[in-house]
Design an enzyme around this catalytic site. Structure first.
Site, PDB file in Angstrom:
ATOM      1  N   ASP A  44      30.900  46.065  48.289  1.00 36.06           N
ATOM      2  CA  ASP A  44      31.372  45.167  47.227  1.00 36.06           C
ATOM      3  C   ASP A  44      30.792  43.757  47.278  1.00 36.06           C
ATOM      4  O   ASP A  44      31.257  42.895  46.551  1.00 36.06           O
ATOM      5  CB  ASP A  44      32.908  45.128  47.204  1.00 36.06           C
ATOM      6  N   GLU A  45      29.812  43.507  48.140  1.00 37.93           N
ATOM      7  CA  GLU A  45      29.272  42.144  48.150  1.00 37.93           C
ATOM      8  C   GLU A  45      27.764  42.135  48.415  1.00 37.93           C
ATOM      9  O   GLU A  45      27.227  43.006  49.079  1.00 37.93           O
ATOM     10  CB  GLU A  45      30.001  41.259  49.174  1.00 37.93           C
ATOM     11  N   ASP A  77      31.154  38.756  45.397  1.00 40.06           N
ATOM     12  CA  ASP A  77      32.113  39.597  46.127  1.00 40.06           C
ATOM     13  C   ASP A  77      33.189  40.061  45.149  1.00 40.06           C
ATOM     14  O   ASP A  77      33.837  39.250  44.496  1.00 40.06           O
ATOM     15  CB  ASP A  77      32.737  38.787  47.269  1.00 40.06           C
TER      16      ASP A  77
HETATM   17  N1  DCP Z   1      37.729  47.186  53.533  1.00 40.85           N
HETATM   18  C1  DCP Z   1      38.234  48.088  54.468  1.00 40.85           C
HETATM   19  N2  DCP Z   1      38.756  47.618  55.652  1.00 40.85           N
HETATM   20  C2  DCP Z   1      38.761  46.289  55.911  1.00 40.85           C
HETATM   21  C3  DCP Z   1      38.236  45.376  54.985  1.00 40.85           C
HETATM   22  C4  DCP Z   1      37.738  45.869  53.790  1.00 40.85           C
HETATM   23  O1  DCP Z   1      38.219  49.298  54.237  1.00 40.85           O
HETATM   24  N3  DCP Z   1      39.261  45.844  57.067  1.00 40.85           N
HETATM   25  C5  DCP Z   1      37.216  47.720  52.251  1.00 40.85           C
HETATM   26  C6  DCP Z   1      38.256  47.665  51.154  1.00 40.85           C
HETATM   27  C7  DCP Z   1      37.878  46.517  50.289  1.00 40.85           C
HETATM   28  C8  DCP Z   1      36.365  46.456  50.453  1.00 40.85           C
HETATM   29  O2  DCP Z   1      36.115  46.947  51.776  1.00 40.85           O
HETATM   30  O3  DCP Z   1      38.285  46.696  48.935  1.00 40.85           O
HETATM   31  C9  DCP Z   1      35.808  45.053  50.278  1.00 40.85           C
HETATM   32  O4  DCP Z   1      36.292  44.175  51.287  1.00 40.85           O
HETATM   33  P1  DCP Z   1      36.685  42.673  51.007  1.00 40.85           P
HETATM   34  O5  DCP Z   1      36.868  42.030  52.334  1.00 40.85           O
HETATM   35  O6  DCP Z   1      35.731  42.062  50.039  1.00 40.85           O
HETATM   36  O7  DCP Z   1      38.143  42.776  50.344  1.00 40.85           O
HETATM   37  P2  DCP Z   1      38.569  43.020  48.832  1.00 40.85           P
HETATM   38  O8  DCP Z   1      37.395  43.156  47.923  1.00 40.85           O
HETATM   39  O9  DCP Z   1      39.504  44.194  48.801  1.00 40.85           O
HETATM   40  O10 DCP Z   1      39.419  41.731  48.477  1.00 40.85           O
HETATM   41  P3  DCP Z   1      38.892  40.251  48.152  1.00 40.85           P
HETATM   42  O11 DCP Z   1      39.328  39.989  46.731  1.00 40.85           O
HETATM   43  O12 DCP Z   1      39.580  39.365  49.117  1.00 40.85           O
HETATM   44  O13 DCP Z   1      37.401  40.273  48.297  1.00 40.85           O
HETATM   45 MG    MG Z   2      35.851  41.745  47.942  1.00 43.88          MG
END
Ligand code: DCP
Ligand code: MG
Length: 355
Positions: free
Chosen positions: A103-104, A8
């Protein structure tokens, strides 16, 4: 035993923005909609998280919590390209890849073990390669099933690597808060708390028969999960047909206003889930389950893609009216979006206007 890695990316959209614009590095960066236009936060940099900002929070609230935050509009085309790049890196290790969102992904690297020695070494290598080729950091969970690998990737963020062995699995699960289990959102969490289930150890005391009324079809999944067992294989080439959200209520709903309030919240969750997965849809389906356990679904298809929860919600009252074929209290409501296409900047512009 299989060896599964869950990867992730860290603060995915925000890290890309910081990578591409050096002025944003070290700053609280908030990617998402305009605080002046009822936008929401897609994600934010780790610097911004210190202020209590998180995904799905309204941009207005984020601005209030962190006035010095830099708001940036999302660039989905760039995120999609990076996502593709990462998937190509995964292919270097295994063809058994199941992406969950941009992203995962889960990777089944079992067959690599004899050559590479350990899951940890493979995960370390993947992380290094991602960093070298994209300039971004990822977190990895390594274990013997999907459930543990996914929880693991969240345990040591950012730039984390977390391994759970077969021996550690059962105790690890006991120590988890129920929220950390796959598929348990805030509504289910609250329902489980009402039953006195707060942790994995609490879940472990319930028999399969007792879990049935709480989880329905998923009861055996959670029964196994409490024992650190997850038999789901990593499914490569699984094509997503729909994105959905549903809630079973602690108490059946009988007032239309309560139903609409619930559905409004579900539409918001659904639109942010679509953004995360990287899709948009043209068809909305409402699911209603009555307290006699009968179920009705109703759908509407539109000419354009839903990109804002208000667009989705505008169709809900008529769907609800046609789905309420009986004047019985309702025990479950759900909304799904289907007829999917991948997201791009053009079809998302409305949701996230420029500052
Ligand atoms: N995303 C979004 N709305 C949300 C959750 C996520 O648009 N409610 C998008 C933005 C994030 C991406 O999806 O960058 C990936 O989600 P993640 O939950 O993996 O969050 P991040 O990668 O941003 O942070 P982390 O480091 O906690 O994984
Ligand atoms: Mg993420």
């Amino acid at each position: 035993m299989p060896c599964i890695i869950h990867i992730d990316m860290d603060a995915f959209y925000a890290s890309i923005e910081q990578r591409d614009n050096p002025k944003l590095r070290g700053k609280p960066v908030i990617v998402g909609g305009d605080p002046n236009q009822r936008g929401v936060v897609a994600t934010c940099s780790y610097e911004a998280r210190k202020f209590g900002i998180h995904s799905a929070m309204s941009s207005v609230r984020a601005k209030r919590k962190c006035p010095q935050g830099v708001f940036v509009r999302p660039r989905f085309d760039v995120y999609k390209r990076v996502s593709q790049q990462i998937r190509e890196i995964f292919l270097y290790y295994t063809p058994i890849i199941e992406p969950l969102s941009l992203d995962e992904a889960y990777l089944d690297v079992s067959s690599l073990l004899p050559v590479r020695g350990s899951g940890n070494l493979i995960a370390k290598d993947i992380k290094q390669r991602i960093h070298r080729e994209t300039g971004l950091t990822a977190s990895a969970g390594v274990s013997y099933n999907k459930l543990l690998a996914k929880i693991g990737s969240d345990k040591d963020k950012p730039d984390g690597l977390f391994y759970i062995s077969e021996k550690e699995g059962p105790d690890f699960v006991k120590s988890l808060r129920i929220r950390e289990f796959f598929g348990i959102g805030p509504a289910t969490e609250e329902r489980l708390h009402a039953y006195g289930i707060y942790t994995g150890a609490d879940l472990l005391t319930w028999t399969l028969d007792e879990l049935q009324p709480i989880f329905g079809k998923s009861a055996s999944f959670y029964y196994d999960a409490a024992r650190a067992i997850d038999r789901r294989p990593v499914e490569a080439h699984r094509e997503r047909k729909s994105v959905s959200v549903e809630d079973t209520f602690k108490q059946d709903l009988d007032k239309v206003d309560d139903m609409l309030a619930m559905l409004n919240k579900q539409c918001e969750t659904l639109i942010t889930d679509c953004a995360r997965i990287g899709v948009v849809g043209k068809t909305v389906t409402l699911k209603v389950k009555f307290n006699d356990f009968s179920q009705v679904t109703r759908s509407i298809s539109c000419a354009s893609y839903f990109t804002a929860s208000s667009e989705l919600y505008s169709l809900i009252p008529q769907l609800l009216e046609s789905a309420r074929v009986k004047d019985l209290p309702i025990r479950l409501l759900g909304v799904a979006v289907s007829n999917l296409s991948t997201i791009d900047d053009a079809n998302w512009r409305q949701q996230m206007p420029l500052l």
